[in-house]
Design an enzyme around this catalytic site. Structure first.
Site, PDB file in Angstrom:
ATOM      1  N   GLN A  19       0.794  -1.216   0.000  1.00  0.00           N
ATOM      2  CA  GLN A  19       0.000   0.000   0.000  1.00  0.00           C
ATOM      3  C   GLN A  19       0.835   1.279   0.000  1.00  0.00           C
ATOM      4  OE1 GLN A  19      -2.678  -1.894   3.221  1.00  0.00           O
ATOM      5  NE2 GLN A  19      -4.059  -0.550   2.124  1.00  0.00           N
ATOM      6  N   HIS A 140       1.105  -9.362   4.462  1.00  0.00           N
ATOM      7  CA  HIS A 140      -0.091  -8.531   4.332  1.00  0.00           C
ATOM      8  C   HIS A 140      -0.547  -8.615   2.871  1.00  0.00           C
ATOM      9  CE1 HIS A 140      -2.250  -4.858   6.281  1.00  0.00           C
ATOM     10  NE2 HIS A 140      -2.887  -5.097   5.142  1.00  0.00           N
ATOM     11  N   ASN A 184      -1.960 -10.912   8.124  1.00  0.00           N
ATOM     12  CA  ASN A 184      -2.960  -9.869   8.330  1.00  0.00           C
ATOM     13  C   ASN A 184      -4.334 -10.338   7.851  1.00  0.00           C
ATOM     14  OD1 ASN A 184      -3.734  -6.997   8.881  1.00  0.00           O
ATOM     15  ND2 ASN A 184      -4.341  -7.159   6.736  1.00  0.00           N
ATOM     16  N   GLU A 185      -5.288 -10.278   8.709  1.00  0.00           N
ATOM     17  CA  GLU A 185      -6.702 -10.482   8.376  1.00  0.00           C
ATOM     18  C   GLU A 185      -6.979 -11.677   7.459  1.00  0.00           C
ATOM     19  OE1 GLU A 185      -8.310  -6.800   6.930  1.00  0.00           O
ATOM     20  OE2 GLU A 185      -8.135  -5.857   8.897  1.00  0.00           O
TER      21      GLU A 185
HETATM   22  C1  BGC Z   1      -6.501  -3.892   5.831  1.00  0.00           C
HETATM   23  C2  BGC Z   1      -5.789  -2.680   5.294  1.00  0.00           C
HETATM   24  C3  BGC Z   1      -6.798  -1.735   4.674  1.00  0.00           C
HETATM   25  C4  BGC Z   1      -7.744  -1.287   5.760  1.00  0.00           C
HETATM   26  C5  BGC Z   1      -8.795  -0.287   5.307  1.00  0.00           C
HETATM   27  C6  BGC Z   1      -7.818  -3.594   6.505  1.00  0.00           C
HETATM   28  O1  BGC Z   1      -8.751  -4.525   6.077  1.00  0.00           O
HETATM   29  O2  BGC Z   1      -5.667  -4.625   6.654  1.00  0.00           O
HETATM   30  O3  BGC Z   1      -4.826  -3.107   4.395  1.00  0.00           O
HETATM   31  O4  BGC Z   1      -6.213  -0.664   4.043  1.00  0.00           O
HETATM   32  O5  BGC Z   1      -8.435  -2.403   6.245  1.00  0.00           O
HETATM   33  O6  BGC Z   1      -9.667  -0.859   4.412  1.00  0.00           O
END
Ligand code: BGC
Length: 420
Positions: A19, A140, A184-185
């Site tokens: 990002q 990520h 991440n997520e």
């Molecule tokens: C993610 C980020 C994203 C943010 C805002 C999260 O789901 O980890 O990468 O930019 O939300 O949408």
């Protein structure tokens, strides 16, 4: 302020490699090209998303351009990382969450890039010499192109590959990094990429989604946890998990059941599967479940630029729920909003500080807050138009300018730290 935040509380901001860095070559940079065509055409023709975005809000000029969806030089942090560290310092922050891009480290299978490794070494050195604690996310989302060709997250060797990659990270950064987030997520990356098909690699298949999310990512996390702990027994290892707030009244019986089931799958199942392989929980919190996913009722809450209903205080309930279920230390690894005009960010921070104080007062072991994001950045399938930064980034020159809310955050942190 009634409650004192602990003296050693981590105050910081978060970003991710794809990002902000720019100059990458991974599966996303490939996928973006086609996506950019489709998406910009869609908006040019006046298309509107019914999911998540309130009608009209997304229909801004940038969303109609091809370039909006191409990560390109992003915020140019590959070249400007020293400036970014100074921004953190000027804001009085003592923690920074960043991610390592897999393709920068392993551009070819089994071949590791010295230049890539050096970049992150320098970043970590720069952070530490400025008194900023690094929080390193191993992965990520984007993967190297060679891995995508081998089936990406569905590859039968994905767990082994990830283990080797993490091994390299630990070998190179282990001495200087204490806090690690493996993934991440997991639900967001697998849900959007393999179920909804709205992000790379654009697959829509529930069985593949399940395999990626609840089998492969679970195994990847557990293996990475073991690898990091083996080399760095004093490290603290977690996952960053996106959780939805689940509160709200006035639902009928059927809706309540759906909310419970959805809440279980989204919030709890993955964490249950990796219990025992977590030293703390990294909480990413943005929104509540009912308006943003289930859309049962339209409500009057304010919405951010990206259309998510804003209810920042509800992080309090998520924190309490996590304490009850897992009783582990927690750090907020992401929390913030898309707010180009900086209209709501101060209020958001106020509400979140209030929620954190209330949670601390009630015994939640919260040890830090990392705002998303330090910089305006490339917001995945939406591209650059949503602005999440405490610091504004000029799209042409990548010049940085701290927003008023950034300085406001600084003041709140100073106040929370108290005198001395
Ligand atoms: C993610 C980020 C994203 C943010 C805002 C999260 O789901 O980890 O990468 O930019 O939300 O949408």
């Amino acid at each position: 302020m009634s409650v004192k935040f602990p003296k050693d509380f981590y105050w910081g901001a978060a970003t991710s490699a794809h990002q902000i860095e720019g100059g990458l070559k991974n599966n996303w940079t490939e996928w973006e090209k086609e996506h950019a065509k489709v998406e910009s055409e869609f908006y040019k023709k006046g298309g509107k998303r019914s999911f998540n975005y309130p009608i009209g809000q997304v229909n801004i000029k940038e969303a109609c351009t091809y370039e909006n969806y191409i990560s390109g030089k992003a915020a140019d942090s590959f070249n400007k990382y020293k400036e970014d560290v100074q921004l953190l310092k000027e804001l009085g922050l003592n923690a920074y969450r960043f991610s390592v891009d897999w393709s920068r480290i392993e551009p070819e299978k089994g071949k590791y890039s010295k230049e890539g490794i050096e970049y992150y070494k320098d970043l970590i050195k720069e952070l530490k010499s400025n008194g900023i604690e690094p929080f390193l996310t191993c992965w990520h989302w984007p993967i190297p192109p060679w891995l995508e060709e081998e089936g990406g997250l569905l590859s039968k060797n994905i767990v082994e590959y990830f283990g080797k990659y993490v091994d390299i990270l630990v070998e190179n950064f282990g001495q200087d990094v204490k806090y690690w987030m493996t993934i991440n997520e997991p639900l967001v990356v697998s849900g959007s990429g393999y179920l909804q098909g709205t992000r790379a690699p654009g697959i829509k298949n529930i069985f593949k989604f399940w395999r990626v999310c609840f089998i492969n990512l679970v195994k990847m996390h557990k293996l990475a946890y073991g690898v990091i702990k083996e080399y760095c027994p004093n490290s603290q290892v977690a996952i960053s998990k996106n959780l939805f707030g689940i509160r709200g009244e006035g639902y009928n019986f059927f809706q309540k059941i759906i909310k419970k089931i959805f809440g279980y799958f989204w919030n709890d199942l993955f964490l249950h599967k990796i219990e025992g392989s977590l030293d703390f929980i990294g909480l990413n919190y943005y929104a509540e479940i009912e308006t943003d996913i289930l859309n049962f009722k339209k409500d009057e809450r304010k919405r951010s630029d990206i259309g998510w209903a804003m209810d920042p205080y509800s992080i309090y309930y998520v924190l309490k729920d996590l304490k009850k279920k897992y009783n582990l230390p927690i750090i907020i690894t992401e929390n913030g909003l898309a707010d180009r005009e900086d209209k709501y960010r101060k209020w958001w921070l106020d509400e979140t500080f209030r929620a954190m104080e209330d949670a601390l007062e009630e015994g939640v072991d919260l040890f830090g807050y990392l705002h998303w994001s330090l910089l305006d950045n490339f917001e995945w399938s939406e591209g650059f138009w949503p602005r999440f930064g405490l610091v504004e980034v000029d799209r042409e020159t990548c010049e940085r300018r701290t927003r008023e809310s950034g300085y406001y955050y600084k003041k709140l942190v100073e106040r929370a730290n108290g005198p001395g």
